[in-house]
Design a protein around this motif. Structure first.
Motif, PDB file in Angstrom:
ATOM      1  N   ASP A   1      -8.070   0.119  17.030  1.00  0.00           N
ATOM      2  CA  ASP A   1      -8.943  -0.357  15.954  1.00  0.00           C
ATOM      3  C   ASP A   1     -10.064  -1.211  16.550  1.00  0.00           C
ATOM      4  OD1 ASP A   1      -9.863  -0.757  13.372  1.00  0.00           O
ATOM      5  OD2 ASP A   1      -8.098  -1.872  12.690  1.00  0.00           O
TER       6      ASP A   1
ATOM      7  N   SER B   1      -2.552  -1.090   8.607  1.00  0.00           N
ATOM      8  CA  SER B   1      -3.602  -1.368   7.613  1.00  0.00           C
ATOM      9  C   SER B   1      -4.507  -0.180   7.348  1.00  0.00           C
ATOM     10  CB  SER B   1      -4.466  -2.527   8.105  1.00  0.00           C
ATOM     11  OG  SER B   1      -5.261  -2.094   9.209  1.00  0.00           O
ATOM     12  N   GLY B   2      -4.460   0.830   8.221  1.00  0.00           N
ATOM     13  CA  GLY B   2      -5.390   1.934   8.079  1.00  0.00           C
ATOM     14  C   GLY B   2      -6.690   1.698   8.830  1.00  0.00           C
TER      15      GLY B   2
ATOM     16  N   LEU C   1      -3.694   5.795   2.512  1.00  0.00           N
ATOM     17  CA  LEU C   1      -4.586   5.710   3.657  1.00  0.00           C
ATOM     18  C   LEU C   1      -5.050   7.085   4.131  1.00  0.00           C
ATOM     19  CD1 LEU C   1      -2.798   2.832   5.573  1.00  0.00           C
ATOM     20  CD2 LEU C   1      -4.914   2.711   4.256  1.00  0.00           C
TER      21      LEU C   1
ATOM     22  N   CYS D   1     -10.870   1.257   6.313  1.00  0.00           N
ATOM     23  CA  CYS D   1     -10.074   1.543   5.115  1.00  0.00           C
ATOM     24  C   CYS D   1      -9.508   0.266   4.497  1.00  0.00           C
ATOM     25  CB  CYS D   1      -8.924   2.484   5.456  1.00  0.00           C
ATOM     26  SG  CYS D   1      -9.485   4.115   5.940  1.00  0.00           S
ATOM     27  N   ASP D   2      -9.321  -0.722   5.317  1.00  0.00           N
ATOM     28  CA  ASP D   2      -8.648  -1.935   4.854  1.00  0.00           C
ATOM     29  C   ASP D   2      -9.632  -2.993   4.370  1.00  0.00           C
ATOM     30  OD1 ASP D   2      -6.362  -3.781   4.667  1.00  0.00           O
ATOM     31  OD2 ASP D   2      -7.312  -4.810   6.357  1.00  0.00           O
ATOM     32  N   GLN D   3     -10.713  -3.179   5.095  1.00  0.00           N
ATOM     33  CA  GLN D   3     -11.625  -4.294   4.794  1.00  0.00           C
ATOM     34  C   GLN D   3     -13.001  -3.823   4.319  1.00  0.00           C
ATOM     35  OE1 GLN D   3     -12.188  -7.058   8.076  1.00  0.00           O
ATOM     36  NE2 GLN D   3     -13.861  -8.095   7.063  1.00  0.00           N
TER      37      GLN D   3
ATOM     38  N   THR E   1       0.790  -1.233   0.000  1.00  0.00           N
ATOM     39  CA  THR E   1       0.000   0.000   0.000  1.00  0.00           C
ATOM     40  C   THR E   1       0.831   1.298   0.000  1.00  0.00           C
ATOM     41  OG1 THR E   1      -1.908  -1.080   0.963  1.00  0.00           O
ATOM     42  CG2 THR E   1      -1.722   1.280   1.331  1.00  0.00           C
TER      43      THR E   1
ATOM     44  N   TYR F   1       0.425  -6.409  10.504  1.00  0.00           N
ATOM     45  CA  TYR F   1      -0.267  -5.850   9.345  1.00  0.00           C
ATOM     46  C   TYR F   1      -1.371  -4.899   9.790  1.00  0.00           C
ATOM     47  CZ  TYR F   1      -3.257  -5.231   5.366  1.00  0.00           C
ATOM     48  OH  TYR F   1      -4.024  -4.657   4.381  1.00  0.00           O
ATOM     49  N   LEU F   2      -2.129  -5.309  10.815  1.00  0.00           N
ATOM     50  CA  LEU F   2      -3.255  -4.480  11.262  1.00  0.00           C
ATOM     51  C   LEU F   2      -2.777  -3.092  11.666  1.00  0.00           C
ATOM     52  CD1 LEU F   2      -5.438  -7.008  13.294  1.00  0.00           C
ATOM     53  CD2 LEU F   2      -5.873  -6.022  11.033  1.00  0.00           C
TER      54      LEU F   2
ATOM     55  N   ARG G   1     -13.759  -9.260  11.425  1.00  0.00           N
ATOM     56  CA  ARG G   1     -12.440  -9.788  11.046  1.00  0.00           C
ATOM     57  C   ARG G   1     -12.397 -11.308  11.143  1.00  0.00           C
ATOM     58  NH1 ARG G   1      -8.787  -6.586   8.234  1.00  0.00           N
ATOM     59  NH2 ARG G   1      -8.415  -4.593   9.266  1.00  0.00           N
TER      60      ARG G   1
END
Lengths: 340, 340, 340, 340
Positions: A209, A167-168, A100, A172-174, A75, A163-164, A231
């Motif tokens: 998050d 991840s934004g 992001l 934003c990620d999922q 990203t 990663y999380l 998730r």
């Protein structure tokens, strides 16, 4: 038939998928595959029937034989590589997200627009035959006035915490894929109200998050919507949608992965999709075909720079809503508002 | 086997349904059917194999041969008739709602509790085999920690405006069944945030109500939920639910009304439930059977006085949320808060 | 509304089911329940809200208050009790089969026709909403020219060997319901060719029967068909059908018994009907209602004496086909042919 | 990775499909595409990323750069081209059937076996994920002793009469795929009894063929089966199967082509597969991948020469059964019997 010289940037999971699909598109010549992991690059090159590998994406972009760039790198490089390819006059397919942050996304998308290079963002679900068919039906007015929208997006298991962290966040990620489908099927979103919690893993709360969220949406056309996000779904990859209108509803449900039902003493059993790769294998193929079809026809590829920007804007509004515990209007999410 | 003398108050649509079901329960003797419409009363009496009809519910309640009273009269009479029956020491089954205001509901339910008469409120969905089975599975922990809940409740068409005016609004009148199922399957609700609009008929806005709503729920156990409500679904009666947890999910979907699929040139076609009577025909029968089973066994019938009260509390919180455009905590909905 | 005095003969499993349904039909007064097992008779009487029990069916038939007789006794008594009721001028509902031999069946059915008493044979599947709906659609010509028919009929487990010995064999005892549906949906059958074997229990071979059979059917209108029969399906009660024609097909499939799908790590799971009582609970209720509707309307009940006779004729042809290893034309199954 | 030089013989419908799939297989180099229609050959060459086109298949087979031959030409050329390729030592993939007569088929298949060249016959359904999964489950014994098999194979519309004349008849041309699946899932077939008729088009009777058939099968392991075949299904391409055993059953049903259900005033609607190309698109890809996987691994490809022979033997027995109106044992279908 015109032949396109293609640079594939990034030979990770999604790059390998595109490599396979590129091989199946007549008129595509993969000039270069770039990845610092040269072994992965070579694997993708063989699959894509490509010509050479290179270690840096810049080298591939700058190759004069390259007309088209596929950005499938991590990203943080999406924005600079898109910018470089745009300035070099190449057509661009870029995996989501551009960036992001809204300002950087807006800056690069505006640049792409100004330079007039063809651009497509990687929201593959629009090309899934069921979602695409739903869109066609809605365009004919089959459902009348649209009233309610629902999307479910649940991944089988959370990615690693490392990663999380970058991840934004879950929206934003999922959830951004569900946001894109909401915009695709219903239209622009004007307001969100989101409740979320870390129910799966409390370390997710520690990094600020959530892993479970239910989001209210208000669309500009007055329709209401909801997105349910998680998730973790132990049964697999759970993506469904429903559009309800004055003349009926369309349900985009999952069939079993395989049309096989086994009947035994305990009842009836069928299987389920395990991950987005198996659920959307056709969509990944079709999105790349559509991109080259547009290039060949000289039409504007879609989803567009605006789709890239607007979906991020909604994802950031959802993030703010869950953080601040209040409804967020999309008009708060200006460059200034978003940057704050 | 003990025989129960029963008074059926009200011979409208739902009273006729109960009349039919009473005939099928051994040990039930319908002593009296009361309805000012004596023709309707007589029809129900024949169906219920009852003994006499009377014009006033009071006369039926006071009959010494009556042990059990079924209150199926119009809503404004539920509270006074329940009170009279309770003071007369009769077991009571009352259609929802007790009243449209929380104070009156609380008063009568407390009275019933103090007098110790058996009481059951008419949330029939709990007795639908699918919903009941879901409850049993959840009680075994089959889904682990509960994370997300969804209910859809859509009626085929709005009732007449005259009814809507006195209905108590979409949440107290219609969504209350979905609220009850949320409480039944997941547990008590602590907060709601509701968006709604009059999309079907703008006169509904003029009477201060909405016809389309999407509601966020937060449960006391931390799960999140959503209820989607509409007064109009042209395809029929749309009631579905989903419970999602750490170990899987349960989907309570509708099968076609009839297990018949017709394949023709245009594809595959099946039918759909038209109204709550056909979807929940078994549930209506089973709720009354369960009521008499409890009376016979000497156990407390369920759903209880508390279920009657709490579902109304949530419906009123949802009404307030949509009116005031804000999240409403259930602890605002005290007697004082609610009365304001 | 005219009231019918009813005698229920037999208080076994199916008699109890009818008792329950009789209680729900206004205008039915159960005058007597007859069963040598007086306890069972009393249980049925209470459920049916009946008046008295008696030990012999003859006593019940002869009661002058009885207008209608339901014959639910063991098979060997069906013919003599039907005959006695017919001679006494009573309307008759008789469980299948009239008898296991064609001559006796023909004799009694002809007698019933000559005496002109209303008669209905207990093929309840015709009243299942899905099968009845299929029939209505076929009558409108929705499928055009009918080409192929399929029925599956599988029981969960074989009955005890003692019963099988006197059952008349798998075709007369079990497949006869599928034969009736074939005749109901498609029309008369002209030829059969059957292969069968004892796969479930070899003692079934020793008594000259099979437990697994696949049967080819040729209909008089030229359509082809197949019936698949098994005495054992570990997953439950498996009854399905399909009609295929020049304009499409109708599939009568089973939905899950309960519209609940549980998703877990291993996939998706739903339940299945366990036995004919749960699959056809509505059909049993509706067939008795239809019988009294016909009595009240003065129309001929259906399925008729001819349906009783013809289905047995086909079942006996299938028995002969499997025994003699050859195709059997229905015109072989004359009184003389059948008696040989 | 070893690279295979491939000759694609035939650039018709199925040849084009293989061309597309060949492009997606790494390590495959399409050396030549042969078709007398050079334009079609060129189209396939581009799609397959091939090197040259040639007008005759012999030229392609003899090319020393060719290791592997795909025979996708018209049926009468299958046997001679397979023979030529085998004698040239090439690995062979051949579309079904080898020939329409058993002696020629046996001769060529024996030659292939003697020469020891890898060979695969084009029964693609075995590679459909559902059929392949069923096979795996059966191999684990999940269904216990197999009792009953059913396959339905219905094409949307009959091919032109000119094709039907040379097709070898409905069993060799169409039902052979269902026969192969019967053998794949259950095992060898010992006897057939078939009823058929020309119901769709009476000119089909005039050429000595049928368009509608229902076929009884007896398997060597004692299981019974049925295949239902029709040349016309107005709703699309109808391929289904069911395996029933002592421990349960597996149903291979069709899901809707697209997982989209539209709900409207008339009920619920979904779509259906239109033709074998869309139903088996994955199977066509997977069969070719499996062929090259076997070549690479040095294992024997499957379905084999024996599968090619045995399925034709059954198809010819079915043809004889319907023509002679009697059961046909497979041991009648010797070279001599078949040739008579």
């Amino acid at each position: 038939m015109k032949t396109f010289g293609v640079a594939l940037l990034g030979a990770g999971r999604i790059g390998q998928e595109h490599a396979r699909n590129l091989a199946g598109i007549a008129g595509v010549r993969v000039v270069a595959v770039a990845d610092p992991n040269l072994e992965a690059a070579e694997r993708a090159r063989v699959v894509a029937r490509g010509e050479r590998v290179c270690a840096t994406p810049e080298e591939a972009i700058d190759d004069p034989a390259v007309d088209v760039v596929l950005v499938c790198t991590p990203t943080p490089t999406h924005a600079p590589l898109t910018e470089r390819a745009a300035r070099a006059g190449k057509a661009i397919f870029c995996e989501k997200p551009i960036a992001l942050e809204l300002p950087e996304t807006l800056r690069v998308m505006r640049l792409v627009d100004e330079l007039g290079v063809p651009f497509q963002i990687g929201f593959q679900r629009r090309f899934d035959p069921a979602f695409a068919d739903a869109k066609r039906r809605l365009e004919t007015g089959a459902l009348g006035q649209l009233e309610q929208f629902r999307a479910v997006g649940r991944d089988p298991a959370p990615p690693p915490l490392e990663y999380l962290r970058i991840s934004g966040g879950i929206f934003c990620d999922q959830a951004i894929h569900d946001i894109d489908i909401a915009r695709f099927l219903i239209g622009d979103i004007s307001e969100v109200h989101v409740w979320g919690a870390a129910r799966v893993d409390e370390r997710i709360a520690q990094i600020g998050d959530v892993d479970t969220a239910t989001s209210l949406l208000r669309f500009e056309n007055g329709a209401l919507g909801v997105i349910e996000t998680s998730r973790r779904a132990v049964y697999g990859y759970d993506v469904r949608s429903e559009v309800f209108g004055s003349k009926g509803k369309i349900v985009l449900d999952a069939t079993p992965k395989t049309p096989l039902w086994q009947y035994g003493e305990g009842g009836v059993h069928s299987d389920h999709y395990h991950f987005f790769m198996d659920r959307f294998v056709d969509a990944y193929r079709l999105e790349i075909m559509a991109f080259f079809d547009a290039l060949r026809a000289g039409t504007k590829p879609t989803p567009s720079t605006r789709d890239a920007t607007e979906s991020l804007r909604v994802a950031l509004a959802m993030t703010r809503s869950v953080q601040e515990g209040r409804s967020v209007h999309l008009n708060e999410m200006t460059l200034e508002g978003a940057a704050s």
